[in-house]
Design a protein around this motif. Structure first.
Motif, short mmCIF file in Angstrom:
data_model
loop_
_atom_site.label_atom_id
_atom_site.label_comp_id
_atom_site.label_asym_id
_atom_site.label_seq_id
_atom_site.Cartn_x
_atom_site.Cartn_y
_atom_site.Cartn_z
N LEU A 117 -79.65 59.05 -87.80
CA LEU A 117 -79.10 59.02 -86.59
C LEU A 117 -80.20 58.66 -85.50
O LEU A 117 -80.06 57.85 -84.61
CB LEU A 117 -78.13 60.20 -85.92
N GLU A 118 -81.33 59.55 -85.41
CA GLU A 118 -82.24 59.62 -84.63
C GLU A 118 -83.19 58.09 -84.77
O GLU A 118 -83.40 57.72 -83.54
CB GLU A 118 -83.41 60.77 -85.10
N LYS A 119 -83.36 57.67 -85.82
CA LYS A 119 -83.94 56.58 -86.06
C LYS A 119 -83.43 55.38 -85.48
O LYS A 119 -83.78 54.60 -84.82
CB LYS A 119 -84.22 56.07 -87.56
N ILE A 120 -81.94 55.34 -85.63
CA ILE A 120 -81.21 54.20 -85.00
C ILE A 120 -81.34 54.38 -83.49
O ILE A 120 -81.58 53.34 -82.79
CB ILE A 120 -79.56 54.23 -85.47
N ALA A 121 -80.91 55.25 -83.03
CA ALA A 121 -81.14 55.71 -81.56
C ALA A 121 -82.36 55.36 -80.82
O ALA A 121 -82.45 54.97 -79.73
CB ALA A 121 -80.61 57.23 -81.00
N LEU A 122 -83.48 55.69 -81.53
CA LEU A 122 -84.98 55.14 -81.03
C LEU A 122 -85.06 54.04 -81.23
O LEU A 122 -86.14 53.30 -80.56
CB LEU A 122 -85.82 56.13 -81.61
N GLU A 123 -84.34 52.88 -82.10
CA GLU A 123 -84.85 51.85 -82.18
C GLU A 123 -83.93 50.55 -81.62
O GLU A 123 -84.01 49.50 -81.32
CB GLU A 123 -84.82 51.46 -83.71
N ASP A 124 -82.69 51.12 -81.64
CA ASP A 124 -81.45 49.95 -81.41
C ASP A 124 -81.32 49.73 -79.82
O ASP A 124 -81.34 50.62 -78.91
CB ASP A 124 -80.38 50.61 -81.70
N PRO A 125 -81.47 48.78 -79.40
CA PRO A 125 -81.61 48.17 -78.03
C PRO A 125 -80.28 48.81 -77.22
O PRO A 125 -80.70 49.06 -75.96
CB PRO A 125 -81.71 46.59 -77.85
N PHE A 126 -79.23 48.95 -77.87
CA PHE A 126 -77.97 49.29 -77.21
C PHE A 126 -78.36 50.70 -76.62
O PHE A 126 -78.00 51.16 -75.35
CB PHE A 126 -76.94 49.34 -78.18
N PHE A 127 -78.84 51.68 -77.38
CA PHE A 127 -79.29 53.10 -76.95
C PHE A 127 -80.34 53.22 -76.05
O PHE A 127 -80.37 54.05 -75.26
CB PHE A 127 -79.35 53.85 -78.19
N ILE A 128 -81.43 52.26 -76.41
CA ILE A 128 -82.57 52.22 -75.48
C ILE A 128 -82.24 52.00 -74.17
O ILE A 128 -82.88 52.58 -73.09
CB ILE A 128 -83.71 51.43 -76.18
N GLU A 129 -81.42 50.69 -74.02
CA GLU A 129 -81.24 50.43 -72.76
C GLU A 129 -80.35 51.42 -71.83
O GLU A 129 -80.22 51.54 -70.83
CB GLU A 129 -80.44 48.88 -72.86
N ARG A 130 -79.63 52.18 -72.61
CA ARG A 130 -78.59 53.33 -71.78
C ARG A 130 -79.25 54.49 -71.78
O ARG A 130 -78.64 55.37 -71.46
CB ARG A 130 -77.48 53.26 -72.64
N ASN A 131 -80.66 54.41 -72.21
CA ASN A 131 -81.19 55.65 -72.15
C ASN A 131 -80.76 56.99 -73.14
O ASN A 131 -80.57 58.20 -72.68
CB ASN A 131 -81.49 56.28 -70.80
N LEU A 132 -80.05 56.63 -74.26
CA LEU A 132 -79.30 57.14 -74.92
C LEU A 132 -80.15 58.21 -76.15
O LEU A 132 -80.08 57.59 -77.49
CB LEU A 132 -78.13 56.81 -75.52
N TYR A 133 -81.35 58.72 -75.48
CA TYR A 133 -82.44 59.41 -76.57
C TYR A 133 -81.83 60.63 -77.00
O TYR A 133 -81.11 61.44 -76.33
CB TYR A 133 -83.42 59.69 -75.61
N PRO A 134 -82.27 61.12 -78.07
CA PRO A 134 -82.04 62.44 -78.72
C PRO A 134 -82.31 63.58 -77.37
O PRO A 134 -83.53 63.46 -77.03
CB PRO A 134 -82.68 62.58 -79.82
N ASN A 135 -81.47 64.57 -77.09
CA ASN A 135 -82.05 65.40 -76.27
C ASN A 135 -82.30 66.59 -77.02
O ASN A 135 -82.30 66.87 -78.24
CB ASN A 135 -80.82 65.64 -75.20
N VAL A 136 -82.46 67.88 -76.02
CA VAL A 136 -82.99 69.00 -76.68
C VAL A 136 -81.95 69.66 -77.61
O VAL A 136 -82.06 70.29 -78.60
CB VAL A 136 -83.37 70.03 -75.56
#
Length: 426
Positions: free
Chosen positions: A341-360
Motif C-alpha cells: 500500500l505504501e509503495k503505491i501511495a508514494l508512487e501513484d500520481p493520484f495520491f501524490i497530487e492529493r497529498n495522500l501520503y502515509p501518516n503517523v
C-alpha cells in the motif's frame, strides 16, 4: 497585542474587530465584539476558530512543520527521550542534566497505583476493549486524588502532571493484562519509561528476567514522543473544555481518552490494521486502490486534516518502522500488505497530487503490530503518550485566568408552538 483592526459591517452598523498576531502562524480576528451586533459566527468543526491562546505546540500544515515549545518534532524524536519532551511541554524548556534527573526520579516514584484500583478492573468483562477500561480506571483516579486539590497552586499542578504521566503506562499495561487474563506486572523502576511499559506488557511472573529489545525500546519511546501533543485537536479540546468547568483533572484526562477513542482521531491506527484485514492479500491491493480512487472505500492511515503535504511525524516513524522490521525479521503477510500500500501511495500520481501520503498512524500501526501488540491496544498507547500533552494544556489553562467554554449554535428546529394535550394530538 492587537496590531490592527478588521471592520465588519452588519445591517449598516460597523464593528471593529482586533487582529491579533501570535509569534508564529496566521493572525486571528477577535470576534468577541460580534456579541454587540446580535450575530454569532458559524464555524462547523472549528476549522477557522482559535478558542484559546497557547505557548505549547505550533503546527504549520502547509510546511509540514510541528514544533513543541519551538523544538522541531524530528529533532526531539531522534535526540530526546519522551520524558524530556514531556518536561518541555509542561515547563517550556528542555531540562538540563539536573532537572532531567530530578524529573525522571519523580516519575519513577509515582509509577505504582493504589492497590484498591485493582478492584476496578474486576468490574469489567474479560472481553472489554482496553480503551473502555482506560476511560474507567483513569477517571477513577479522581476518587484517589481529590482532597485539597487546588490547580491554582503550582505545586499541586506539578504533582498532578507527574502522577498522570507516571501511572499511565502502569494502567495501560494492566488494561492489556486484564483483557488477556494474565496477572498484572508491577513497574520496575530500574527500567526506563519505555522499557518499563514493555516489561509490564510482556513479562510474566514466570519470566521476571524479561529484558526489552533495545531497538523495540527506542521505537516505543519515539512512538510516545511523536504522539505527545498535537495542538488543539479533538481530545485536547475536550480536556480543556472539561477543565474549564473546574472539573477534577483526572476526570478531564478520562474525557480526553473517550474523545481519542474515535476512529477519526486516535482510533485511526487501529483502523489501518482493520483495513488491511479487509484487503486480505497483496494481490488485492491494486483493486483496492482503484476503489479508493473511485471513492468506493476510504484509505485509512493516509493524508491528514492539518498537514497539506507529508506528516513530519511520519518521516521519523517510517525510519523507525524500517529499523524495527529489519531488527525483528518479522515475516507477517499483513506487514507485507502494508508495504505494498505504501509503495503505491508514494508512487501513484493520484495520491501524490492529493497529498495522500502515509501518516503517523499508518507507520505506528505497523510497528506496534510487528512488536506483538494487539490492535485493541493501539489507541491505549496513543492515550498513554498524549497524556503529557493533555495535562500540559490543562495546566497551562489553570495557570492564568480562563473562562468556562460555552459554544453557541445555529438553531434550525421548530419555532415556538403551543402545548397540545395527548388526547388532542394527531
Amino acid at each position: 497585542m492587537a496590531d490592527t483592526n478588521a471592520k465588519l459591517t452588519v445591517n449598516g452598523e460597523e464593528y471593529e474587530l482586533p487582529i491579533i498576531e501570535g509569534t508564529l502562524g496566521r493572525p486571528v480576528i477577535d470576534v468577541a465584539a460580534l456579541q454587540e451586533s446580535g450575530f454569532w459566527s458559524y464555524d462547523p468543526g472549528f476549522k477557522v476558530t482559535a478558542p484559546v491562546e497557547s505557548k505549547i505546540t505550533y503546527i504549520d500544515g502547509g510546511k509540514g512543520e510541528l514544533l513543541h515549545r519551538g523544538y522541531p518534532i524530528d529533532e526531539l524524536a531522534n535526540h530526546a527521550e519522551y520524558l524530556e519532551v514531556a518536561y518541555a511541554l509542561l515547563n517550556g524548556e528542555l531540562p538540563n542534566a539536573e532537572q532531567k534527573a530530578d524529573f525522571f526520579e519523580k516519575i519513577r516514584e509515582h509509577t505504582a497505583v493504589h492497590d484498591q484500583l485493582r478492584k476496578f478492573f474486576e468490574g469489567f468483562r474479560r472481553d472489554a476493549h482496553p480503551m473502555a477500561i482506560m476511560v474507567g480506571v483513569v477517571g477513577a483516579l479522581s476518587a484517589f486524588y481529590h482532597d485539597n486539590l487546588d490547580l491554582s497552586n503550582e505545586e499541586h499542578r506539578e504533582i498532578t502532571a507527574i502522577r498522570l504521566i507516571a501511572k499511565m503506562p502502569t494502567l495501560a499495561a494492566m488494561s492489556y493484562k486484564y483483557s488477556q487474563g494474565e496477572p498484572f506486572m508491577y513497574p520496575r523502576n530500574d527500567f526506563s519509561y519505555a522499557e518499563n511499559f514493555l516489561y509490564m506488557m510482556f513479562a510474566t511472573p514466570a519470566d521476571v528476567d524479561y529484558e526489552p529489545n533495545d531497538v523495540v525500546t527506542r521505537a516505543m519511546d519515539k512512538i510516545f514522543t511523536l504522539h505527545a501533543d498535537h495542538e488543539q485537536n479533538a481530545s485536547t479540546s475536550t480536556v480543556r473544555l472539561a477543565g474549564s468547568t473546574g472539573a477534577n483533572p483526572y476526570a478531564c484526562i478520562a474525557a480526553g481518552i473517550a474523545a481519542l477513542w474515535g476512529p477519526s482521531h486516535g482510533g485511526a491506527n487501529e483502523a489501518v490494521l482493520e483495513m488491511l484485514d479487509e484487503i486480505g492479500t497483496v494481490e488485492n491491493v491494486p483493486a483496492f486502490m482503484e476503489k479508493v480512487k473511485s471513492r468506493e472505500v476510504k484509505l485509512m492511515g493516509f493524508g491528514h486534516r492539518v498537514y497539506k503535504n507529508f506528516d513530519p511525524r511520519a518521516k521519523v516513524m517510517k525510519e523507525t518502522c524500517d529499523e524495527v522490521l529489519e531488527a525483528l525479521g518479522v515475516n507477517d503477510p499483513k506487514l507485507e500488505l502494508a508495504m505494498a500500500l505504501e509503495k503505491i501511495a508514494l508512487e501513484d500520481p493520484f495520491f501524490i497530487e492529493r497529498n495522500l501520503y502515509p501518516n503517523v498512524d499508518f507507520y505506528s500501526g505497523i510497528i506496534l503490530k510487528a512488536i506483538g501488540i494487539p490492535t485493541s491496544m493501539f489507541t491505549v498507547i496513543f492515550a498513554l503518550a498524549r497524556t503529557s500533552g493533555w495535562i500540559s494544556h490543562l495546566l497551562e489553562m489553570h495557570s492564568a485566568p480562563y473562562k468556562i467554554g460555552r459554544p453557541r449554535q445555529l438553531y434550525t428546529g421548530e419555532t415556538r408552538r403551543d402545548f397540545v394535550k395527548v388526547e388532542d394530538r394527531k
